[in-house]
Design an enzyme around this catalytic site. Structure first.
Site, PDB file in Angstrom:
ATOM      1  N   ALA A  65     -26.807  43.934 -66.505  1.00  0.00           N
ATOM      2  CA  ALA A  65     -27.341  42.858 -65.583  1.00  0.00           C
ATOM      3  C   ALA A  65     -26.988  41.726 -66.189  1.00  0.00           C
ATOM      4  O   ALA A  65     -26.816  41.530 -67.633  1.00  0.00           O
ATOM      5  CB  ALA A  65     -28.755  43.127 -65.268  1.00  0.00           C
ATOM      6  N   GLY A 110     -27.601  47.981 -66.640  1.00  0.00           N
ATOM      7  CA  GLY A 110     -27.290  48.066 -65.299  1.00  0.00           C
ATOM      8  C   GLY A 110     -25.841  48.829 -65.117  1.00  0.00           C
ATOM      9  O   GLY A 110     -25.899  49.540 -64.267  1.00  0.00           O
ATOM     10  N   GLU A 113     -26.615  52.453 -65.440  1.00  0.00           N
ATOM     11  CA  GLU A 113     -27.491  52.782 -64.370  1.00  0.00           C
ATOM     12  C   GLU A 113     -26.506  52.787 -62.976  1.00  0.00           C
ATOM     13  O   GLU A 113     -26.805  53.800 -62.185  1.00  0.00           O
ATOM     14  CB  GLU A 113     -28.510  51.775 -63.886  1.00  0.00           C
ATOM     15  CG  GLU A 113     -29.654  51.829 -64.865  1.00  0.00           C
ATOM     16  CD  GLU A 113     -30.655  50.806 -64.842  1.00  0.00           C
ATOM     17  OE1 GLU A 113     -31.865  50.977 -64.754  1.00  0.00           O
ATOM     18  OE2 GLU A 113     -30.088  49.509 -65.104  1.00  0.00           O
ATOM     19  N   GLU A 133     -32.731  47.820 -72.851  1.00  0.00           N
ATOM     20  CA  GLU A 133     -33.526  46.570 -72.005  1.00  0.00           C
ATOM     21  C   GLU A 133     -34.571  46.331 -73.133  1.00  0.00           C
ATOM     22  O   GLU A 133     -35.066  45.364 -73.046  1.00  0.00           O
ATOM     23  CB  GLU A 133     -34.049  47.280 -70.658  1.00  0.00           C
ATOM     24  CG  GLU A 133     -32.883  47.093 -69.839  1.00  0.00           C
ATOM     25  CD  GLU A 133     -31.984  48.381 -69.572  1.00  0.00           C
ATOM     26  OE1 GLU A 133     -31.227  48.444 -68.669  1.00  0.00           O
ATOM     27  OE2 GLU A 133     -32.202  49.345 -70.365  1.00  0.00           O
TER      28      GLU A 133
END
Length: 253
Positions: A65, A110, A113, A133
């Site tokens: 992200a 991300g 993911e 993260e």
């Protein structure tokens, strides 16, 4: 619709999506996530596409992200950002299309993911997967804490999330995070070959199989079997089943 961050191609009932913002290693900002959601809405309406291949431009699948954007968020804005990513990835997971992630490089945070939201993952040996993260003071926010344990087991998922340690494509294959690992120059060839095989199958059968798996995996086995039986029965009401079984009996394609 024209897209700023995504390239689209279409051939042989296959849609090829390339996340194309190599300056940020294809980081997932709100703008990129919104485009990704919109492009899957378009794909869902395209009855000529049965399989989608998702990859990244440059040396990254998705590096994560957008940290610059996240650094400015408060608790409520962070929750909204997580909901946006989660909703887009869930849309991919529940899409009627079969979605293959062709992971060519970094699949961090991300990006990992996003790959997990796809049906199948094929990775280069040089791919790098991680959920880093906790090193940034946050946790996976796009359903990583839910999908990773389901794919690799609770213990291994906790190790990867708690340490943030990256693994390469070979290790990702060993632990079951990816379905197949290839040399970098063979990645798209392998992804397209698998996509062509899948696209040659009955589109409705693919749709029902995906729905049966997705719904059944979240329930007890008896409920899952009931889902399967229902979709199995629906297949016999389709023209595809009649045509394909008759072709089989007559030894025709």
């Amino acid at each position: 619709m024209d897209y700023k961050y995504i390239l689209r191609e279409k051939q042989d009932h296959i849609g090829l999506l390339t996340l194309n913002h190599p300056e940020t290693l294809n980081a997932l900002s709100s703008a990129v996530l919104e485009e990704l959601g919109n492009v899957f809405d378009e794909l869902e309406a395209d009855k000529e596409i049965y399989v989608v291949i998702l990859t990244g431009a440059g040396r990254s699948f998705v590096a994560g992200a957008d940290i610059a954007e996240m650094s400015r968020l408060d608790a409520e804005a962070g929750r909204a950002f997580g909901r946006l990513g989660t909703a887009v990835f869930r849309k991919i997971e529940l899409s009627e299309k079969i979605v293959i992630a062709a992971v060519n490089g970094y699949a961090l945070g991300g990006g990992c993911e996003l790959a997990m939201a796809c049906d199948i993952r094929i990775a280069s040996v040089k791919a790098k997967f991680a959920q880093p993260e906790v090193g940034l003071g946050i946790i996976p926010g796009f359903s990583g804490t839910q999908r990773l344990p389901r794919l690799v087991g609770v213990g291994k998922a906790k190790e990867l999330i708690y340490t943030g340690t990256p693994i390469d494509g070979t290790e990702a294959f060993r632990i079951g995070l990816v379905n197949k690992v290839t040399e970098p120059d063979q990645l798209m060839q392998e992804a397209k070959a698998m996509a062509l095989t899948i696209a040659s199958r009955s589109p409705l059968a693919l749709k029902y199989a995906k729905e049966a798996i997705n719904r059944g995996i979240e329930t007890d086995i008896d409920t899952g079997i009931a889902f399967e039986n229902g979709y199995f029965g629906l297949c016999f009401g389709t023209t595809e089943q009649k045509v394909q079984m008759q072709a089989f009996l007559e030894k025709k394609k």
